[in-house]
Design a protein around this motif. Structure first.
Motif, PDB file in Angstrom:
ATOM      1  N   SER A  33       0.837  -1.205   0.000  1.00 39.71           N
ATOM      2  CA  SER A  33       0.000   0.000   0.000  1.00 39.71           C
ATOM      3  C   SER A  33       0.871   1.254   0.000  1.00 39.71           C
ATOM      4  CB  SER A  33      -0.923   0.006   1.218  1.00 39.71           C
ATOM      5  OG  SER A  33      -1.852  -1.054   1.147  1.00 39.71           O
ATOM      6  N   MET A  34       0.323   2.336  -0.524  1.00 40.56           N
ATOM      7  CA  MET A  34       1.034   3.605  -0.638  1.00 40.56           C
ATOM      8  C   MET A  34       0.235   4.699   0.046  1.00 40.56           C
ATOM      9  SD  MET A  34       1.837   2.827  -4.623  1.00 40.56           S
ATOM     10  CE  MET A  34       0.486   1.613  -4.648  1.00 40.56           C
ATOM     11  N   ILE A  35       0.894   5.811   0.308  1.00 40.91           N
ATOM     12  CA  ILE A  35       0.230   6.927   0.977  1.00 40.91           C
ATOM     13  C   ILE A  35       0.816   8.226   0.450  1.00 40.91           C
ATOM     14  CG2 ILE A  35       1.831   7.040   2.944  1.00 40.91           C
ATOM     15  CD1 ILE A  35      -0.684   7.427   4.724  1.00 40.91           C
ATOM     16  N   ALA A  36      -0.046   9.213   0.250  1.00 46.11           N
ATOM     17  CA  ALA A  36       0.409  10.480  -0.319  1.00 46.11           C
ATOM     18  C   ALA A  36      -0.264  11.641   0.393  1.00 46.11           C
ATOM     19  CB  ALA A  36       0.093  10.537  -1.815  1.00 46.11           C
ATOM     20  N   PRO A  37       0.487  12.706   0.679  1.00 47.04           N
ATOM     21  CA  PRO A  37      -0.127  13.896   1.271  1.00 47.04           C
ATOM     22  C   PRO A  37      -0.984  14.608   0.230  1.00 47.04           C
ATOM     23  CG  PRO A  37       2.147  14.346   0.701  1.00 47.04           C
ATOM     24  CD  PRO A  37       1.922  12.897   0.419  1.00 47.04           C
ATOM     25  N   VAL A  85      -2.124  16.468  -4.974  1.00 50.73           N
ATOM     26  CA  VAL A  85      -1.368  15.378  -4.355  1.00 50.73           C
ATOM     27  C   VAL A  85       0.115  15.720  -4.331  1.00 50.73           C
ATOM     28  CG1 VAL A  85      -0.763  12.928  -4.533  1.00 50.73           C
ATOM     29  CG2 VAL A  85      -3.076  13.688  -5.110  1.00 50.73           C
ATOM     30  N   GLY A  86       0.760  15.388  -3.190  1.00 53.25           N
ATOM     31  CA  GLY A  86       2.193  15.600  -3.042  1.00 53.25           C
ATOM     32  C   GLY A  86       2.975  14.327  -3.283  1.00 53.25           C
ATOM     33  N   GLN A  87       4.136  14.226  -2.640  1.00 54.94           N
ATOM     34  CA  GLN A  87       5.041  13.096  -2.849  1.00 54.94           C
ATOM     35  C   GLN A  87       4.491  11.815  -2.228  1.00 54.94           C
ATOM     36  OE1 GLN A  87       8.280  12.858  -4.493  1.00 54.94           O
ATOM     37  NE2 GLN A  87       7.499  10.757  -4.223  1.00 54.94           N
ATOM     38  N   CYS A  88       4.263  10.803  -3.046  1.00 60.85           N
ATOM     39  CA  CYS A  88       3.751   9.514  -2.569  1.00 60.85           C
ATOM     40  C   CYS A  88       4.897   8.693  -1.992  1.00 60.85           C
ATOM     41  CB  CYS A  88       3.096   8.768  -3.721  1.00 60.85           C
ATOM     42  SG  CYS A  88       2.224   7.256  -3.235  1.00 60.85           S
ATOM     43  N   ARG A  89       4.576   7.879  -0.960  1.00 60.13           N
ATOM     44  CA  ARG A  89       5.565   7.016  -0.326  1.00 60.13           C
ATOM     45  C   ARG A  89       5.010   5.610  -0.165  1.00 60.13           C
ATOM     46  NH1 ARG A  89       9.949   9.111   1.920  1.00 60.13           N
ATOM     47  NH2 ARG A  89      10.100   7.613   3.638  1.00 60.13           N
ATOM     48  N   ILE A  90       5.931   4.668  -0.072  1.00 58.10           N
ATOM     49  CA  ILE A  90       5.574   3.269   0.132  1.00 58.10           C
ATOM     50  C   ILE A  90       6.497   2.692   1.194  1.00 58.10           C
ATOM     51  CG2 ILE A  90       7.118   2.446  -1.717  1.00 58.10           C
ATOM     52  CD1 ILE A  90       5.013   0.286  -2.354  1.00 58.10           C
ATOM     53  N   ILE A 117       7.937   7.230  -4.050  1.00 60.83           N
ATOM     54  CA  ILE A 117       7.556   6.537  -5.279  1.00 60.83           C
ATOM     55  C   ILE A 117       6.918   7.559  -6.208  1.00 60.83           C
ATOM     56  CG2 ILE A 117       5.396   5.751  -4.173  1.00 60.83           C
ATOM     57  CD1 ILE A 117       5.522   3.275  -6.003  1.00 60.83           C
ATOM     58  N   GLU A 118       7.479   7.704  -7.393  1.00 58.69           N
ATOM     59  CA  GLU A 118       7.029   8.736  -8.326  1.00 58.69           C
ATOM     60  C   GLU A 118       5.833   8.292  -9.135  1.00 58.69           C
ATOM     61  OE1 GLU A 118       8.337  11.642  -8.087  1.00 58.69           O
ATOM     62  OE2 GLU A 118       9.936  11.005  -6.716  1.00 58.69           O
ATOM     63  N   GLU A 127       1.460   5.859 -14.004  1.00 62.95           N
ATOM     64  CA  GLU A 127       1.040   7.257 -13.915  1.00 62.95           C
ATOM     65  C   GLU A 127       1.680   7.930 -12.695  1.00 62.95           C
ATOM     66  OE1 GLU A 127      -0.920   9.003 -15.957  1.00 62.95           O
ATOM     67  OE2 GLU A 127      -1.366   7.343 -17.338  1.00 62.95           O
ATOM     68  N   LYS A 128       1.974   9.207 -12.831  1.00 62.61           N
ATOM     69  CA  LYS A 128       2.608   9.956 -11.749  1.00 62.61           C
ATOM     70  C   LYS A 128       1.577  10.369 -10.696  1.00 62.61           C
ATOM     71  CE  LYS A 128       6.438  11.841 -14.475  1.00 62.61           C
ATOM     72  NZ  LYS A 128       7.438  11.001 -13.774  1.00 62.61           N
ATOM     73  N   PHE A 129       2.006  10.368  -9.454  1.00 59.19           N
ATOM     74  CA  PHE A 129       1.164  10.798  -8.343  1.00 59.19           C
ATOM     75  C   PHE A 129       1.240  12.313  -8.126  1.00 59.19           C
ATOM     76  CE2 PHE A 129       2.142   6.381  -7.046  1.00 59.19           C
ATOM     77  CZ  PHE A 129       0.856   5.910  -6.854  1.00 59.19           C
ATOM     78  N   LYS A 130       2.458  12.811  -8.026  1.00 58.80           N
ATOM     79  CA  LYS A 130       2.669  14.195  -7.616  1.00 58.80           C
ATOM     80  C   LYS A 130       2.065  15.167  -8.611  1.00 58.80           C
ATOM     81  CE  LYS A 130       6.300  17.015  -5.483  1.00 58.80           C
ATOM     82  NZ  LYS A 130       7.746  17.071  -5.147  1.00 58.80           N
TER      83      LYS A 130
END
Length: 408
Positions: free
Chosen positions: A271-275, A283-288, A297-298, A305-308
Motif C-alpha cells: 500500500s502507498m500513501i500520499a499527502p 497530491v504531493g510526494q507519494c511514499r511506500i 515513489i514517483e 502514472e505519476k502521483f505528484k
C-alpha cells in the motif's frame, strides 16, 4: 469499492478464507534492525535505543517498533522534531484531549456503521448504501437483517445487487472486509479474482462476525483516480478540526491501495500513501513502506502514472461535506473522514472519532504535534473545556432552581 483484477495480498487472506485477516501484533524489532540502521544512517545501536527509550516516556509514548517505523533514527531529524511524533497511545491521548469523553457521549453512535451511515443518508449526505446487515444480536429497522447462514445464502444468491463491499459493523482498519464482485454458480468471486465456496463464506461470517456484518453497495471510483491507482477505491482521509464557528479540514491524505489488495489500509503489503494539500486538493510526494524500507515513489507500479501534482476531483465539495458532517456533532474536537471520490462527487464512507495520526506522519514526514498544528489543537481543546464548563454550570443552575423554586 470496485473489483480489481490482482493477486491476493501476501499474509493478508489465508487460502480458503475470504475476509481480510487482522494484521499480526507488531513485535519488537530484532537486533538486526539496529545493525541495519547503524550501517545505513551512521547512528549507533546505543543511540537508537537511548532515543527510543526517551520517546517511550512522557508525552511521546512511542513503542519501540514505532520509533523505527516512523524513521526517527534519521540523523537529519532534530531531537525537537522527533518529540513531535506520536505513536498509537499518544495519538489516542491527543484525540481524547480534543474530544473528552466527559463532554461527548456520542462515540459509540458514530462507531456504529449501520446507525451513522443511516443518519448521514437521512440528512442528505452522499454515503454508502447498506443493502443488508447480518447479526445474531440486533435488527436494523427497514434494512434487511440476516441472522443465519441460510439467510445469508438467500440474500447473496437472490437479493444482493453486486458488486458489494462487506465489513464488520464496529471495527476499523479494514480487517474482516471483502470486496464481493459477483456470484459464479456455487462460488462467490472476490474483487481480487478468487472464487470462494458460498457455504464456506457464509459460515465464516456466522463464525467470526455474529455481532454484526454489513453488506454495502460497492462504489465506483472517479476515473481520474482509477487511471492512476486502479479501480479499487483508495479513500481520502480528511481530518477535520472544530474551530470557533465551524469545523474545517486540518489535513488530508490519499490512501492508495496495493495493486494486490481489495481495500486501502496502509498496513497491507504494497500500500502507498500520499499527502494532499487541504486547500487545493493537489497530491504531493507519494511514499511506500515504513522504516528503512520506506521510499518515495514517483509512479504507480502498475499504471505508470505519476502521483505528484494530481488534482483530486470535487475537492472543494469533499471538504465542505466533511466539515458539515462534523458539525452534526460539535462536541468532537477532531474527526477523521474516509471519503471515496466517485464520478458523481464525494461519498462519506466512515467516521473515525479516533483518527490514527501516524498516517499523517508517514505521508507528510513530520510529527503531528508540530509548531503549525499545536496552536490549533490547543484552541480546540480549550473550546472543549469551555463547552464542558458551560454545560456543567447550566446543570448546576437548573439543580439550584429546582431546590429553591427561584430562577438561578
Amino acid at each position: 469499492m470496485t473489483a480489481a483484477a490482482a493477486a491476493p495480498a501476501p499474509n493478508s487472506v489465508p487460502t480458503g478464507k475470504a475476509l481480510l485477516a487482522a494484521p499480526q501484533m507488531v513485535k519488537a524489532p530484532p537486533a538486526a534492525m539496529l545493525v541495519r540502521v547503524a550501517r545505513a544512517y551512521g547512528v549507533s545501536p546505543i543511540r537508537q535505543m537511548r532515543e527510543a527509550f526517551l520517546l517511550s516516556r512522557g508525552k511521546s509514548r512511542l513503542f519501540l517498533n514505532e520509533y523505527f517505523s516512523s524513521g526517527l533514527y534519521h540523523p537529519d531529524l532534530s531531537w525537537q522534531a522527533k518529540k513531535q511524533y506520536v505513536g498509537s497511545r499518544s495519538s489516542w491521548d491527543l484525540n481524547a484531549w480534543l474530544s473528552p469523553s466527559s463532554l461527548n457521549g456520542q462515540k459509540t453512535f458514530v462507531a456504529d456503521k449501520v446507525m451513522y451511515t443511516s443518519l448521514l443518508e437521512q440528512l442528505g449526505f452522499r454515503t454508502t448504501k447498506t443493502q443488508a446487515v447480518f447479526s445474531t444480536l440486533r435488527r436494523a429497522g427497514n434494512i434487511p437483517t440476516l441472522s443465519t447462514a441460510k439467510d445469508l445464502r438467500k440474500f447473496l444468491t437472490e437479493d444482493a445487487v453486486f458488486p458489494l463491499f462487506g465489513k464488520p459493523q464496529s471495527y476499523s482498519g479494514s480487517f474482516g472486509s471483502a470486496l464481493l464482485d459477483h456470484m459464479n454458480g456455487s462460488e462467490i468471486v472476490l474483487g481480487d479474482g478468487r472464487g470462494i465456496d458460498l457455504d464456506d463464506f457464509c459460515a465464516e461470517i456466522v463464525r467470526e462476525y455474529g455481532e454484526g456484518y454489513l453488506f454495502q453497495s460497492a462504489l465506483e471510483q472517479h476515473e481520474s483516480l482509477s487511471k492512476v491507482a486502479g479501480n479499487a477505491i483508495g479513500t481520502l482521509r480528511i481530518v477535520t478540526i472544530r474551530d470557533e464557528q465551524m469545523p474545517r479540514p486540518m489535513y488530508a491524505l490519499w490512501k492508495v491501495p496495493s495493486p494486490k489488495a481489495m481495500s486501502d489500509n496502509f498496513w497491507q503489503d504494497g500500500s502507498m500513501i500520499a499527502p494532499v494539500d487541504e486547500q487545493t486538493g493537489i497530491v504531493g510526494q507519494c511514499r511506500i513502506g515504513t522504516g528503512p524500507d520506506a521510499r518515495d515513489i514517483e509512479e504507480h507500479p502498475v499504471s505508470g502514472e505519476k502521483f505528484k501534482g494530481l488534482q483530486i476531483p470535487h475537492w472543494d465539495e469533499a471538504c465542505k461535506m466533511a466539515a458539515e458532517a462534523h458539525a452534526l456533532f460539535p462536541e468532537f474536537g477532531v474527526i477523521g473522514w474516509d471519503v471515496a471520490m466517485t464520478p458523481n462527487g464525494p461519498s462519506l464512507i466512515e467516521c473515525n472519532d479516533n483518527p490514527f495520526h501516524s498516517l499523517y506522519q508517514l505521508a507528510f514526514q513530520r510529527g503531528i504535534k508540530n509548531d503549525d498544528f499545536m496552536p490549533v489543537f490547543e484552541a480546540a481543546a480549550k473550546r472543549s473545556r469551555d463547552m464542558l464548563d458551560y454545560r456543567n454550570n447550566l446543570v448546576k443552575k437548573r439543580q439550584k432552581q429546582q431546590k429553591t423554586g427561584k430562577p438561578a
